[in-house]
Write an enzyme that holds these catalytic residues in place. Structure first.
Site, PDB file in Angstrom:
ATOM      1  N   SER A  10      -4.825  -0.498 -19.870  1.00 52.33           N
ATOM      2  CA  SER A  10      -4.749  -0.653 -18.238  1.00 52.33           C
ATOM      3  C   SER A  10      -5.616  -1.724 -17.452  1.00 52.33           C
ATOM      4  CB  SER A  10      -5.537   0.824 -18.043  1.00 52.33           C
ATOM      5  OG  SER A  10      -5.384   1.206 -16.662  1.00 52.33           O
ATOM      6  N   HIS A  11      -6.554  -1.224 -16.604  1.00 54.18           N
ATOM      7  CA  HIS A  11      -7.219  -2.280 -15.515  1.00 54.18           C
ATOM      8  C   HIS A  11      -8.467  -3.069 -16.184  1.00 54.18           C
ATOM      9  CE1 HIS A  11      -9.224   1.703 -16.226  1.00 54.18           C
ATOM     10  NE2 HIS A  11     -10.326   1.038 -16.085  1.00 54.18           N
ATOM     11  N   THR A  50     -10.138  15.119 -15.886  1.00 56.28           N
ATOM     12  CA  THR A  50      -9.966  13.490 -15.673  1.00 56.28           C
ATOM     13  C   THR A  50      -8.728  13.196 -16.936  1.00 56.28           C
ATOM     14  OG1 THR A  50     -11.711  12.962 -14.686  1.00 56.28           O
ATOM     15  CG2 THR A  50     -10.707  11.179 -15.886  1.00 56.28           C
ATOM     16  N   ASP A  79      -2.626  -2.381 -11.040  1.00 52.64           N
ATOM     17  CA  ASP A  79      -3.427  -2.699 -12.095  1.00 52.64           C
ATOM     18  C   ASP A  79      -2.514  -3.321 -13.293  1.00 52.64           C
ATOM     19  OD1 ASP A  79      -2.289  -0.347 -12.993  1.00 52.64           O
ATOM     20  OD2 ASP A  79      -3.915   0.298 -14.216  1.00 52.64           O
ATOM     21  N   LYS A  93      -1.433   3.784 -26.698  1.00 47.14           N
ATOM     22  CA  LYS A  93      -1.354   5.032 -26.279  1.00 47.14           C
ATOM     23  C   LYS A  93       0.075   5.692 -26.629  1.00 47.14           C
ATOM     24  CE  LYS A  93      -0.574   6.267 -21.714  1.00 47.14           C
ATOM     25  NZ  LYS A  93      -0.931   6.375 -20.522  1.00 47.14           N
ATOM     26  N   ASP A 114      -1.360  -2.283 -16.132  1.00 52.67           N
ATOM     27  CA  ASP A 114      -0.188  -1.601 -16.715  1.00 52.67           C
ATOM     28  C   ASP A 114       0.795  -0.954 -15.605  1.00 52.67           C
ATOM     29  OD1 ASP A 114      -2.008   0.150 -16.404  1.00 52.67           O
ATOM     30  OD2 ASP A 114      -1.264   1.623 -17.958  1.00 52.67           O
ATOM     31  N   THR A 132      -9.794   8.940 -22.906  1.00 51.33           N
ATOM     32  CA  THR A 132      -9.270   9.629 -21.800  1.00 51.33           C
ATOM     33  C   THR A 132      -7.712   9.408 -21.834  1.00 51.33           C
ATOM     34  OG1 THR A 132     -11.319   9.497 -20.613  1.00 51.33           O
ATOM     35  CG2 THR A 132      -9.203   9.593 -19.394  1.00 51.33           C
ATOM     36  N   GLU A 173      -5.799  11.251  -8.792  1.00 51.35           N
ATOM     37  CA  GLU A 173      -6.886  10.984  -9.336  1.00 51.35           C
ATOM     38  C   GLU A 173      -7.793  10.084  -8.347  1.00 51.35           C
ATOM     39  OE1 GLU A 173      -7.348  11.474 -13.650  1.00 51.35           O
ATOM     40  OE2 GLU A 173      -5.956  10.451 -13.490  1.00 51.35           O
ATOM     41  N   LYS A 215       0.974   8.319 -13.796  1.00 51.95           N
ATOM     42  CA  LYS A 215       0.715   8.149 -12.409  1.00 51.95           C
ATOM     43  C   LYS A 215       1.689   6.687 -12.313  1.00 51.95           C
ATOM     44  CE  LYS A 215      -3.936   6.051 -13.630  1.00 51.95           C
ATOM     45  NZ  LYS A 215      -4.046   6.484 -15.007  1.00 51.95           N
ATOM     46  N   ASP A 221       0.399   1.468 -13.429  1.00 56.69           N
ATOM     47  CA  ASP A 221      -0.087   2.865 -12.810  1.00 56.69           C
ATOM     48  C   ASP A 221      -0.892   3.306 -11.831  1.00 56.69           C
ATOM     49  OD1 ASP A 221      -2.277   2.577 -14.444  1.00 56.69           O
ATOM     50  OD2 ASP A 221      -1.597   4.195 -15.996  1.00 56.69           O
ATOM     51  N   ARG A 222      -1.921   2.122 -11.590  1.00 54.09           N
ATOM     52  CA  ARG A 222      -2.818   2.425 -10.468  1.00 54.09           C
ATOM     53  C   ARG A 222      -2.368   1.933  -9.065  1.00 54.09           C
ATOM     54  NH1 ARG A 222      -9.018   2.575 -12.665  1.00 54.09           N
ATOM     55  NH2 ARG A 222      -8.545   3.853 -14.579  1.00 54.09           N
TER      56      ARG A 222
HETATM   57  C1  G16 Z   1      -7.023   6.451 -17.302  1.00 57.04           C
HETATM   58  C2  G16 Z   1      -6.336   7.886 -17.188  1.00 57.04           C
HETATM   59  C3  G16 Z   1      -6.994   8.433 -15.856  1.00 57.04           C
HETATM   60  C4  G16 Z   1      -8.242   8.553 -15.655  1.00 57.04           C
HETATM   61  C5  G16 Z   1      -8.854   6.957 -15.813  1.00 57.04           C
HETATM   62  C6  G16 Z   1     -10.256   7.000 -15.725  1.00 57.04           C
HETATM   63  O1  G16 Z   1      -6.442   5.664 -16.323  1.00 57.04           O
HETATM   64  O2  G16 Z   1      -5.143   7.747 -17.311  1.00 57.04           O
HETATM   65  O3  G16 Z   1      -6.413   9.525 -15.907  1.00 57.04           O
HETATM   66  O4  G16 Z   1      -8.728   8.961 -14.325  1.00 57.04           O
HETATM   67  O5  G16 Z   1      -8.490   6.604 -17.035  1.00 57.04           O
HETATM   68  O6  G16 Z   1     -10.801   7.801 -17.084  1.00 57.04           O
HETATM   69  P1  G16 Z   1     -12.496   7.450 -17.186  1.00 57.04           P
HETATM   70  O7  G16 Z   1     -13.117   8.009 -16.083  1.00 57.04           O
HETATM   71  O8  G16 Z   1     -12.617   8.638 -18.484  1.00 57.04           O
HETATM   72  O9  G16 Z   1     -12.845   6.111 -17.596  1.00 57.04           O
HETATM   73  P2  G16 Z   1      -5.874   4.155 -16.851  1.00 57.04           P
HETATM   74  O10 G16 Z   1      -5.222   3.568 -15.594  1.00 57.04           O
HETATM   75  O11 G16 Z   1      -7.162   3.625 -17.366  1.00 57.04           O
HETATM   76  O12 G16 Z   1      -4.809   4.444 -17.754  1.00 57.04           O
END
Ligand code: G16
Length: 543
Positions: free
Chosen positions: A113-114, A344, A277, A126, A279, A18, A363, A376, A281-282
Site C-alpha cells: 500500500s502506502h 479498522t 497511494d 493479500k 496501490d 489489517t 475510513e 476503497k 486505494d487511498r
Molecule cells: C489498510 C486497510 C484499511 C486501514 C488501513 C490502516 O489500508 O485496508 O482498512 O484503515 O490499512 O490500518 P492500520 O491503522 O491498522 O494501520 P491500506 O491502504 O494500507 O491497504
C-alpha cells in the site's frame, strides 16, 4: 513442463494483519517465503479447480518475481486461468473490479500500500475473495493456521510469462491472460460519473493537479483524467509507476504529499488537488486553500453522491471504521438511512456492501469507496469529487463550509507514534484497558466520560464477533479519544491516537484543528501517558 511438490518448513510470522501480510522486502525474498504463504492461502480455499485467479500489483520491487511464482503455483494447484495486468500493474480497486467483472474465484494483490518499496523497504501479499474484497477473518485465520504447519507447496517449472505484452499465454495446462490494467476500470468509472459534465468543466478552464506519487494510479489517471476527460497534459504528475516509487513514500497525506498541499495553499493554486497511494486505494483531496479531511470527505461524498449518475437513486446506508470521525453519522441521520461503525480494515465493509445495507464506506486513513467494487478506491473518490464540483459549480472550500453550516463540524486529527517498542506499546494498551472501568466514571476538568471501552464489532450479516478493536473514551459532549495499534506496520508498533470534537452547525468552524483539539490532546496524554511511556516528545506523523 512438470508440476513439482517442494518440501518446506513453516515460518512463524505469516499472520495477516489489517490488510494481508506486510513485511520488509528481504523477509519476502527468503527462499520459500512467498511460496509458503501463497500455498497456505490456496490450502485454505475450496472449489477453485479450473477457476480464474486474478493477480494485481502496484509495481513495487519484487512484484515481478512474486507474480511469476504465483502463476506457476496457480497452474500446479489446478486453477484454470490467471488474469494479470500488463507489466504486473493492477491497482487494488481495479483488481477488485476485474475479479467481480470476470467472475473470478479470487485474486492476489501484491502491495504494501502506502509503505515505501524497494529492496530495503516493504512488500505485501493479500488475498481477495470472489466478491472482490479482502478475505474475511474466517479465511485469514485459516491461512495463518495452515502457515504454521505447512510442509509442501506445489509449483511448476514453466518459463516466465511475458508480462510486458497483452495477450494469451499458457503455464502448463493453465491459461494466462495479460490484460490492459486500465480498460475495465475506466469503463466502470464511465457508468458511475457524468463524464461530459466533468469534461466540460475542464474545457472551461478548471485546473487540477493529480499526484500519482510514482505509484500505480499513474496509468489510470493519465488515461481517465487526461485522455478521456480532457484535462490538460501535465495535470497528472509522477505518473509512471516505479519499483521504489521514485525513492518516495507513496502515502497521500500532508507529510508525504506536502508539495501538493503547498501548491494548493499558494498564490497560483489550481482549483483542485488530489493524490493516491502506492496501490491506488487511498485518496487525498485538497481544494484551493482547503484541505478536506478523509472523515469530512466521506460525509461530503455521501451527502452529495446523488449528483453522480451512478448514485442518482440515493444511497442505502453509510459505514465508517470506528476511529473515523462521526461526521458521516450526521449525514446518515438526516437522510434517514443506516449507519454502521466497523473495526479498522476494509474487509469489514464487505458483508454490508454485499447485503446492500450500505452504499458508501470510508475510513479516516484516507480511504473511501462504494458498492462499485469491494475495496476503497482513490480515483473513484477523486472522480466523485469532480462530478460534485461540476454539478454544484462551487469551489471545494464553499462546499465544505456549506456542509459544516448544515451539519456542524467534527474537528478531527490522528497522531501516530511510529516504530515504538512493541512491548512498551502493548503494555500501554493493556494498562489502559485495565483502567477503563475506573475511567468510565471520571470527569476530567468539566468533561464527563460517557463511556470507556474496547470496541467489539458484531457483524449484523454473518453474526461474527471481532473484539479488542481499539480503546474508545467518549465524552458527554460527543468528543472522543481513541487509541489502537496499527495492523499494517512492519517495524515495531505504531500507536495511533485519534481525537475528535464536535462543533454544532451554528458554531465556530474556522479554528485551527490542532488548537481546537488542544484540550483533548493533552487529556489523552494525561490518561494514557503516551509521551512518558514512549519517550517521545511529539507524534511522528500528524494527519
Ligand atoms: C489498510 C486497510 C484499511 C486501514 C488501513 C490502516 O489500508 O485496508 O482498512 O484503515 O490499512 O490500518 P492500520 O491503522 O491498522 O494501520 P491500506 O491502504 O494500507 O491497504
Amino acid at each position: 513442463m512438470t508440476n513439482k511438490t517442494i518440501s518446506t518448513t513453516p515460518f512463524a510470522d505469516q499472520k495477516p494483519g489489517t490488510s494481508g501480510l506486510r513485511k520488509r522486502t528481504p523477509v519476502f525474498m527468503q527462499p520459500h517465503y512467498v511460496e509458503n504463504f501463497v500455498q497456505s492461502v490456496i490450502d485454505a480455499l475450496e472449489g477453485f479447480k479450473g477457476k480464474t485467479l486474478v493477480i494485481g500489483g502496484d509495481g513495487r520491487y519484487h512484484n515481478d518475481v512474486a507474480i511469476q511464482t504465483i502463476i506457476r503455483m496457480a497452474a500446479a494447484n489446478g486453477f484454470g486461468k490467471v488474469m494479470v495486468g500488463q507489466g504486473g500493474i493492477l491497482s487494488t480497486p481495479a483488481t477488485s473490479h476485474v475479479i467481480r467483472h470476470h467472475k473470478a474465484f479470487g485474486g492476489f494483490v501484491l502491495s504494501a500500500s502506502h509503505n515505501p518499496g524497494g529492496p530495503d523497504a516493504d512488500f505485501g501479499i493479500k488475498y481477495n475473495i470472489g466478491n472482490g474484497g479482502p478475505a474475511p477473518e474466517k479465511i485469514t485465520d485459516a491461512v495463518f493456521a495452515r502457515s504454521k504447519v505447512i510442509d509442501r507447496y506445489l509449483i511448476n517449472d514453466a518459463p516466465d510469462i511475458d508480462l510486458g505484452t497483452i495477450g494469451s499465454y499458457r503455464s502448463g495446462d493453465m491459461v494466462v491472460e495479460v490484460i490492459d490494467p486500465v480498460a475495465d476500470y475506466a469503463a466502470l468509472m464511465q457508468t458511475l460519473f457524468d463524464f461530459p459534465a466533468i469534461a466540460n468543466m475542464f474545457a472551461n478552464g478548471f485546473r487540477m493537479r493529480f499526484d500519482a506519487m510514482h505509484a500505480v494510479t499513474g496509468p489510470y489517471a493519465h488515461r481517465i483524467l487526461e485522455d478521456m476527460l480532457g484535462a490538460p497534459k501535465g495535470t497528472v504528475i509522477n505518473g509512471t509507476p516505479s519499483p521504489d516509487f521514485g525513492g518516495g513514500h507513496p502515502d497521500p497525506n500532508l507529510v508525504y504529499a506536502r508539495d501538493l498541499y503547498d501548491l494548493l495553499m499558494g498564490p497560483d493554486a489550481p482549483d483542485f488537488g488530489a493524490a493516491s497511494d502506492g496501490d491506488g486505494d487511498r485518496n487525498l483531496i485538497i481544494g484551493r486553500k482547503r484541505f478536506v479531511t478523509p472523515s469530512d470527505s466521506l460525509a461530503l461524498l455521501a451527502a452529495n453522491a446523488p449528483l453522480a449518475p451512478g448514485y442518482a437513486n440515493g444511497i442505502t446506508g453509510i459505514a465508517r471504521s470506528m476511529p473515523t470521525s462521526a461526521a458521516a453519522d450526521r449525514v446518515a441521520e438526516k437522510l434517514g438511512i443506516e449507519m454502521h461503525e466497523t473495526p479498522t480494515g476494509w474487509k469489514f465493509f464487505g458483508n454490508l456492501l454485499d447485503a446492500d445495507r450500505v452504499t458508501i464506506c470510508g475510513e479516516e486513513s484516507a480511504g473511501t469507496g462504494s458498492n462499485h467494487v469491494r475495496e476503497k478506491d482513490g480515483l473513484w473518490a477523486v472522480l466523485l469529487w469532480l462530478n460534485i464540483l461540476a454539478a454544484r459549480q462551487q469551489s471545494v472550500d464553499d462546499i465544505v463550509r456549506d456542509h459544516w453550516a448544515t451539519y456542524g463540524r467534527n474537528y478531527y486529527t490522528r497522531h501516530d507514534y511510529d516504530e515504538v517498542d512493541t512491548a512498551v506499546a502493548n503494555k500501554l494498551m493493556d494498562d489502559l484497558r485495565a483502567r477503563l472501568p475506573e475511567i468510565a466514571g471520571t470527569t476530567y476538568d468539566s468533561l464527563a466520560v460517557a463511556y470507556a471501552d474496547d470496541f467489539t464489532y458484531h457483524d449484523p450479516i454473518d453474526g461474527s464477533t471481532s473484539s479488542r478493536q481499539g480503546i474508545r473514551i467518549g465524552f458527554a459532549d460527543g468528543s472522543r479519544i481513541v487509541l489502537r495499534l496499527s495492523g499494517t506496520g512492519t517495524v515495531g508498533a505504531t500507536l495511533r491516537l485519534y481525537l475528535e470534537r464536535y462543533e454544532p452547525a451554528h458554531g465556530q468552524h474556522d479554528l485551527d484543528t490542532q488548537s481546537a483539539l488542544a484540550f483533548l490532546i493533552s487529556l489523552a496524554d494525561r490518561i494514557a501517558g503516551v509521551r512518558e511511556r514512549t519517550g517521545r516528545d511529539a507524534p511522528s506523523v500528524i494527519t
